[in-house]
Design a protein around this motif. Structure first.
Motif, PDB file in Angstrom:
ATOM      1  N   ASP A 179      43.126  30.110  37.846  1.00 43.08           N
ATOM      2  CA  ASP A 179      42.871  31.378  38.532  1.00 43.08           C
ATOM      3  C   ASP A 179      43.036  32.561  37.579  1.00 43.08           C
ATOM      4  O   ASP A 179      42.245  33.511  37.591  1.00 43.08           O
ATOM      5  CB  ASP A 179      43.819  31.538  39.723  1.00 43.08           C
ATOM      6  N   GLU A 180      44.073  32.491  36.753  1.00 41.02           N
ATOM      7  CA  GLU A 180      44.335  33.570  35.794  1.00 41.02           C
ATOM      8  C   GLU A 180      43.180  33.726  34.807  1.00 41.02           C
ATOM      9  O   GLU A 180      42.709  34.837  34.533  1.00 41.02           O
ATOM     10  CB  GLU A 180      45.629  33.269  35.031  1.00 41.02           C
ATOM     11  N   LEU A 189      32.627  44.706  39.111  1.00 41.19           N
ATOM     12  CA  LEU A 189      33.472  43.647  39.673  1.00 41.19           C
ATOM     13  C   LEU A 189      33.341  43.596  41.195  1.00 41.19           C
ATOM     14  O   LEU A 189      33.292  42.512  41.791  1.00 41.19           O
ATOM     15  CB  LEU A 189      34.934  43.876  39.283  1.00 41.19           C
ATOM     16  N   GLU A 244      31.938  40.436  43.441  1.00 39.13           N
ATOM     17  CA  GLU A 244      32.687  39.864  44.563  1.00 39.13           C
ATOM     18  C   GLU A 244      31.823  39.846  45.828  1.00 39.13           C
ATOM     19  O   GLU A 244      31.777  38.846  46.553  1.00 39.13           O
ATOM     20  CB  GLU A 244      33.951  40.700  44.797  1.00 39.13           C
ATOM     21  N   LYS A 250      36.007  37.001  34.469  1.00 49.95           N
ATOM     22  CA  LYS A 250      35.225  37.913  35.306  1.00 49.95           C
ATOM     23  C   LYS A 250      35.270  39.329  34.738  1.00 49.95           C
ATOM     24  O   LYS A 250      34.256  40.023  34.664  1.00 49.95           O
ATOM     25  CB  LYS A 250      35.768  37.917  36.737  1.00 49.95           C
ATOM     26  N   LYS A 251      36.472  39.759  34.344  1.00 50.79           N
ATOM     27  CA  LYS A 251      36.628  41.108  33.795  1.00 50.79           C
ATOM     28  C   LYS A 251      35.897  41.251  32.462  1.00 50.79           C
ATOM     29  O   LYS A 251      35.328  42.306  32.169  1.00 50.79           O
ATOM     30  CB  LYS A 251      38.112  41.429  33.632  1.00 50.79           C
ATOM     31  N   LEU A 276      40.050  32.538  35.092  1.00 50.20           N
ATOM     32  CA  LEU A 276      38.797  32.907  35.756  1.00 50.20           C
ATOM     33  C   LEU A 276      38.743  34.412  35.996  1.00 50.20           C
ATOM     34  O   LEU A 276      37.708  35.053  35.804  1.00 50.20           O
ATOM     35  CB  LEU A 276      38.657  32.158  37.084  1.00 50.20           C
ATOM     36  N   ASN A 277      39.870  34.971  36.414  1.00 47.58           N
ATOM     37  CA  ASN A 277      39.939  36.410  36.649  1.00 47.58           C
ATOM     38  C   ASN A 277      39.714  37.183  35.349  1.00 47.58           C
ATOM     39  O   ASN A 277      39.000  38.197  35.320  1.00 47.58           O
ATOM     40  CB  ASN A 277      41.300  36.772  37.243  1.00 47.58           C
ATOM     41  N   LYS A 278      40.305  36.680  34.271  1.00 46.38           N
ATOM     42  CA  LYS A 278      40.127  37.308  32.961  1.00 46.38           C
ATOM     43  C   LYS A 278      38.669  37.243  32.523  1.00 46.38           C
ATOM     44  O   LYS A 278      38.113  38.212  32.001  1.00 46.38           O
ATOM     45  CB  LYS A 278      41.023  36.615  31.934  1.00 46.38           C
ATOM     46  N   GLU A 300      34.940  48.486  37.342  1.00 43.12           N
ATOM     47  CA  GLU A 300      35.409  48.169  38.695  1.00 43.12           C
ATOM     48  C   GLU A 300      34.252  48.089  39.683  1.00 43.12           C
ATOM     49  O   GLU A 300      34.276  47.281  40.616  1.00 43.12           O
ATOM     50  CB  GLU A 300      36.438  49.210  39.156  1.00 43.12           C
TER      51      GLU A 300
END
Length: 225
Positions: A88-89, A121, A125, A95-96, A91-93, A118
């Motif tokens: 999860d960590e 992002l 989502e 995405k950014k 994947l979030n990185k 933002e």
């Protein structure tokens, strides 16, 4: 983080090795030394049971008995058991990272300005964009652009900038300019200054001004063509 199993199926057999998950993922992308990735160089057919693979079997399937070389192939070609928290960590990185690249390399054709990270992002989502855990951010940018451009206007436009670096900064700054975009023309002037025409994604314009301005203490000359 606790070690996990990296597993590769080859020749109808299973080969496993214990690795540190974060370091193993970075190794897949060429960023880590193998010694910092593996717990040991033991190759297993079943790591949980401690069943080791013979040198003869390694040679038959990998063409070598060198366990380090085999470990590299298992990590690069095989699958790694990634803990959910780390997945999860990362994947979030990722995405950014993708959103940041899109913000830098595209613009809103209506305003000629880049979309904020933002904002991108948020649209990712909303559109339910799925990120591939194993592919690099760069390799997924175009696919993400195609998925979100129905929601926000995006244009990949190029901008040419005529740049002149004073002689006292030209040497150190030259390498930095090459990393900012594509140099279409360059010239070392008789006074030691450096001139070039740089082509960049339009969304990176402010970055070029900021970085070259900082490196030359505001003495760089830039003209948009």
């Amino acid at each position: 983080m606790e070690p996990v199993i990296a597993r590769l199926k080859k020749g109808g057999e299973i080969f496993e090795i214990l690795v540190y998950p974060r370091e193993a993922l970075e190794f897949k992308q060429g960023k880590e030394n193998i010694e910092e990735v593996i717990v040991s160089d033991e190759i297993f057919s079943d790591a949980d049971k401690g069943e080791k693979v013979s040198s003869q079997n390694l040679n038959k399937n990998f063409g070598t008995e060198n366990k380090i070389e085999v470990a590299k192939k298992i990590i690069i070609e095989g699958e790694i058991q990634i803990p959910k928290e780390l997945r999860d960590e990362m994947l979030n990185k990722k995405k950014k990272q993708i959103a940041a690249i899109i913000s830098k390399t595209t613009i809103n054709p209506q305003t000629k300005a880049p979309h904020p990270i933002e904002r991108i992002l948020g649209v990712m989502e909303k559109k339910g964009v799925n990120i591939n855990f194993y592919k690099s951010a760069e390799d997924q940018v175009q696919e993400v652009i195609e998925k979100i451009r129905t929601e926000i206007p995006l244009s990949i436009e190029k901008l040419k900038m005529e740049i002149k670096i004073p002689a006292k900064y030209s040497g150190p700054v030259y390498g930095k300019i090459k990393s900012l975009g594509k140099i279409l023309m360059e010239n070392w002037n008789s006074d030691g200054s450096f001139s070039c025409i740089l082509e960049i994604p339009a969304g990176q314009k402010n970055d070029v001004y900021d970085k070259l301005g900082a490196l030359t203490h505001g003495e760089v000359l830039i003209k948009e063509k």
